[in-house]
Design a protein around this motif. Sequence first.
Motif, short mmCIF file in Angstrom:
data_model
loop_
_atom_site.label_atom_id
_atom_site.label_comp_id
_atom_site.label_asym_id
_atom_site.label_seq_id
_atom_site.Cartn_x
_atom_site.Cartn_y
_atom_site.Cartn_z
N ARG A 33 0.84 -1.20 0.00
CA ARG A 33 0.00 0.00 0.00
C ARG A 33 0.88 1.25 0.00
O ARG A 33 2.07 1.19 0.34
N TYR A 34 0.28 2.38 -0.36
CA TYR A 34 0.97 3.66 -0.22
C TYR A 34 0.93 4.09 1.24
O TYR A 34 -0.09 3.97 1.92
N SER A 35 2.05 4.63 1.71
CA SER A 35 2.14 5.00 3.12
C SER A 35 1.35 6.25 3.46
O SER A 35 0.97 6.45 4.61
N ASP A 36 1.07 7.11 2.45
CA ASP A 36 0.42 8.37 2.76
C ASP A 36 -1.10 8.27 2.86
O ASP A 36 -1.72 9.06 3.56
N ASN A 37 -1.71 7.31 2.14
CA ASN A 37 -3.18 7.24 2.18
C ASN A 37 -3.73 5.81 2.24
O ASN A 37 -4.94 5.61 2.11
N ASN A 38 -2.85 4.82 2.40
CA ASN A 38 -3.26 3.42 2.55
C ASN A 38 -3.86 2.82 1.27
O ASN A 38 -4.38 1.71 1.28
N GLN A 39 -3.78 3.53 0.16
CA GLN A 39 -4.27 3.02 -1.12
C GLN A 39 -3.41 1.84 -1.58
O GLN A 39 -2.20 1.82 -1.36
N ILE A 40 -4.04 0.84 -2.19
CA ILE A 40 -3.27 -0.33 -2.62
C ILE A 40 -2.41 0.00 -3.83
O ILE A 40 -2.76 0.84 -4.67
N VAL A 41 -1.26 -0.64 -3.91
CA VAL A 41 -0.36 -0.56 -5.07
C VAL A 41 -0.72 -1.70 -6.01
O VAL A 41 -0.84 -2.85 -5.57
N THR A 42 -0.90 -1.41 -7.29
CA THR A 42 -1.45 -2.41 -8.20
C THR A 42 -0.42 -2.97 -9.19
O THR A 42 -0.78 -3.76 -10.06
N SER A 43 0.84 -2.58 -9.07
CA SER A 43 1.87 -3.14 -9.96
C SER A 43 3.23 -2.98 -9.30
O SER A 43 3.37 -2.29 -8.28
#
Length: 311
Positions: A33-43
């Motif tokens: 995930r991204y550390s700033d907003n918890n969004q998942i990383v997809t690649s």
Amino acid sequence: MKSAIKLFVAIFFILAAVRTANSETYTVSGKVRYSDNNQIVTSGVVKLFNSEGGVEAITTINSQGDYILGVVRTLQNGDVIGIPDDEWEDFVPTGYPDQINPSLFTHIDINASMTGVDIYVVRKTSGFRPGATTTVNGIVLSNNVPVGDAIVYAMQGSEYVGFGVTNSKGEYSINNIPVGDYILVAHRVGSTSDSKQVTLIEKGTNNIEFTLTTRSANITNNTPYEFALSQNYPNPFNPSTVLSYSISKDGPVSLKVFNNAGQQVAELVNTNQSAGIYNVEFNASSLSSGIYFYTIKAADFTATKKMILVK
């Protein structure tokens, strides 16, 4: 005849079962995930490194942000790093759980399968900055030997603007970053780090070199390897070069240098050494230009390679 076939089949499956039992594979899994907003990383990819900086396993990050590493042996102090596989992806390589500097990673010991090893990657900022872009490249060395899988980060203040990963020749390139003043930092698992302050201009900046130091002074990997002698680097050289070799068991080792007439001009090693990989610097400042040969003898292994001194 049928009895013989049945016996053969039975033996085959018994041996297959033994091989399977003796080669258990562990898995390490988690989400990126991204550390700033918890969004998942997809690649991108996730790599597992051993404590000396060697890659133990690699896998892709799927569209749901998940990864699963297959690990074929127990491992102490392993490091898991999420890495973009395309320079346009908007994060920089980040170690578990959310750090850039390997000295701050949370190491993992693998003696069973592990879940929940989640990585929170640091977002890069260059995509938000308009204006002219540029490129910086160079090489990362350790004991004058090129280092693969080192990561060079371009920083402005506390922000990460871009990065490059070294190839097997130690070469890196950071592309498409805005012109300006930067701190470039080179990190690698199992080594100290190095940094440079640079001003990057639009036409590009070349040959920024970093020197890393392995955790052990002379042995770069404590795991026994096969007997081998590598080509010196650099070659041709003036006046110094580095000779690398590995030995698979403890014992006496000699490493000597000869001129083109077969006369010995230097004895670089003549001692007992433990199994491992070694780097030795050869300074030829007192010698004339020409072709030289270096020979290693260890146990019943002997090898010779040619190098060229150009002054």
